[in-house]
Design a protein around this motif. Structure first.
Motif, short mmCIF file in Angstrom:
data_model
loop_
_atom_site.label_atom_id
_atom_site.label_comp_id
_atom_site.label_asym_id
_atom_site.label_seq_id
_atom_site.Cartn_x
_atom_site.Cartn_y
_atom_site.Cartn_z
N LYS A 141 0.85 -1.11 0.16
CA LYS A 141 0.16 -0.06 0.12
C LYS A 141 0.85 1.28 -0.05
O LYS A 141 0.35 2.39 -0.41
N GLU A 142 1.98 1.12 0.40
CA GLU A 142 3.02 2.32 0.65
C GLU A 142 3.03 2.95 -0.85
O GLU A 142 3.28 2.26 -1.57
N LYS A 143 3.53 4.27 -0.85
CA LYS A 143 3.66 4.88 -2.22
C LYS A 143 5.38 4.73 -2.64
O LYS A 143 6.28 5.02 -1.57
N LYS A 144 5.42 3.87 -3.41
CA LYS A 144 6.84 3.96 -4.11
C LYS A 144 6.94 4.15 -5.49
O LYS A 144 5.96 4.10 -6.22
N ILE A 145 8.32 4.27 -5.85
CA ILE A 145 8.54 4.73 -7.33
C ILE A 145 9.15 3.47 -8.06
O ILE A 145 9.47 3.52 -9.09
N PHE A 146 9.40 2.31 -7.31
CA PHE A 146 9.88 1.02 -7.98
C PHE A 146 9.10 0.05 -7.86
O PHE A 146 8.17 -0.07 -6.92
N LYS A 147 9.25 -0.85 -8.51
CA LYS A 147 8.47 -2.38 -8.31
C LYS A 147 8.87 -3.08 -7.39
O LYS A 147 10.11 -3.37 -7.16
N ILE A 148 8.02 -3.66 -6.62
CA ILE A 148 8.34 -4.52 -5.48
C ILE A 148 7.97 -5.74 -5.80
O ILE A 148 6.84 -6.25 -6.31
N ASN A 149 8.68 -7.10 -5.56
CA ASN A 149 8.45 -8.43 -5.63
C ASN A 149 8.39 -8.82 -4.10
O ASN A 149 9.45 -8.72 -3.50
N ILE A 150 7.33 -9.30 -3.46
CA ILE A 150 7.44 -9.62 -2.15
C ILE A 150 7.03 -11.60 -2.21
O ILE A 150 6.20 -11.81 -2.69
N HIS A 151 8.28 -11.90 -1.78
CA HIS A 151 8.33 -13.50 -1.58
C HIS A 151 7.92 -13.83 -0.39
O HIS A 151 8.67 -13.15 0.33
#
Lengths: 250, 177
Positions: free
Chosen positions: B37-47
């Motif tokens: 939900k956080e605002k971020k400028i890069f893509k996140i992969n959560i494993h």
């Protein structure tokens, strides 16, 4: 270094992709302002990506360098050991050579000693040995003499060669001098000849002018002496007037 | 059974991957949602995983993991033991700042079965920062998500001039000085 190259290649490819996507995004924008803002944003994104890639490259670099670090102490030790081995090898060579020399000398001494004891026995063999030794000495002295003569002859030969060479050089020098002298003479002659011609021409010209003047004067005196009224006859007038003109003034 | 190595693969542009290891799946889901939900400028992969080592079949599709978060629930000793078992299946290079211990359930200290000393010793032993949080509370969840996001950014190399090795400053407490 392989992973580093892969990172570089991948980052280049990704940068191109990003640029393409950025360009596509920029060209897709409708209004001019939108396009400009889009381009600006893309630039910011690209710059940020560039910083990211730089940082990641630095991290990979450090890992690689940390992996291949060599202990400096070991390197110094290795160098010392190498230098020591080289020294030892050289020493061994020297020792070997001296040992061989000593064995040679020893063998020679042994040989001479055996010969001496044999000679002391003074039997047939020793006489043979003595004769061979005397023959050897005679031959050696003959060799020395002939060698010396050969050397003297060589020296004489060298002297003669030197003198011949010097003579040759002197001859060349003289020839050169003759050549230059001849050239100078030729030039002078040519110069003089031209002067001669001019003088002759001058003399001829002067003679001719003097002769014409003389003839003119003679004509004048003839016409005046004949007491003819030359002013009346235009032909005579022209002639007299023409005669007045001095030839030298032409 | 493959060993997770930090610099094995190439990074993907403008993205980072975080691995959550822990026994409580619902907590992991909560944390993952908060991070997303956080605002971020890069893509996140959560494993998400329950334990290491990770199965080897999906090794080639897995991206480079930048940060591993071990979630320990103060109320269950099983989670602590699980984490300790997983720690032995990791490449040593990870412990240069890419590992973090997240202790959940600190809101209810009277029901704790895991001792604080044990957890601190674990952090000291593996030279990794230890974060405390209570995922039930909304505010703390958001704050933890923000912290983890910032740590992930730094671990993935997105912040120029800051390296994951700087996290050792998080481990020093004023009492130790």
């Amino acid at each position: 270094m392989e992973p580093l190259q892969r990172v570089k290649a991948a980052s280049q490819a990704l940068g191109k992709l990003a640029a393409h996507s950025a360009a596509a995004g920029g060209s897709g924008a409708a209004s001019g302002l939108g396009a400009a803002a889009g381009e600006k944003l893309d630039l910011v994104i690209l710059l940020r990506l560039r910083e990211q890639i730089k940082q990641q490259l630095m991290e990979y670099n450090t890992t690689v360098h940390a992996g291949e670090e060599s202990i400096p102490d070991q390197a110094i030790e290795e160098k010392l050991i190498e230098a020591a081995t080289e020294d030892l090898e050289r020493e061994m060579e020297q020792v070997k050579v001296s040992f061989q020399n000593k064995t040679l000398v020893l063998q020679r001494i042994q040989l001479l000693d055996a010969l001496r004891t044999k000679l002391r026995h003074n039997d047939g063999d020793s006489k043979l040995i003595l004769e061979t030794i005397k023959h050897i000495i005679m031959l050696s002295t003959a060799i020395l003499e002939s060698q010396q003569q050969a050397r003297e002859l060589e020296e004489k030969l060298n002297e003669i060669k030197k003198r011949r060479f010097a003579l040759k050089q002197a001859g060349e020098h003289k020839l050169l001098q003759i050549h230059t002298l001849k050239k100078k003479q030729k030039e002078e002659l040519e110069g003089m000849e031209v002067g001669e011609m001019l003088k002759r021409i001058c003399g001829n010209l002067q003679k001719e002018t003097q002769m014409t003047m003389l003839i003119q004067n003679i004509f004048q005196s003839i016409i005046i002496g004949s007491k003819v009224n030359w002013a009346e006859d235009p032909v005579l007038k022209a002639i007299v007037l023409q005669l007045e003109k001095n030839v030298t003034c032409i | 059974m493959s060993l997770v190595k930090p610099f094995d693969k190439l990074p993907t542009l403008n993205s980072a991957a975080i691995l959550l290891v822990g026994t409580d799946e619902s907590q992991q889901q909560q944390l993952a949602e908060a991070i997303l939900k956080e605002k971020k400028i890069f893509k996140i992969n959560i494993h998400v995983a329950t334990s290491l080592p990770l199965p080897a079949e999906r090794d080639h599709i897995r991206p480079r993991i930048d940060l591993i978060v071990f979630m320990i629930n103060m109320q269950s000793k099983h989670s602590l033991r699980n984490v300790e078992a997983s720690l032995s299946h990791m490449d040593a290079n990870f412990f240069l700042g890419k590992v973090c211990f997240l202790i959940t359930g600190v809101g209810r200290m009277n029901h704790c079965s895991v001792e604080m000393n044990a957890v601190r010793k674990l952090g000291n032993l593996y030279c990794s920062p230890v974060l405390f949080c209570e995922l039930e509370s909304e505010g703390i969840r958001v704050a933890t998500a923000q912290r983890l996001l910032r740590m992930l950014q730094i671990c993935a190399g997105h912040v120029p001039g800051v390296s994951a090795l700087f996290f050792s400053s998080l481990m020093k407490s004023s009492i130790d000085e």
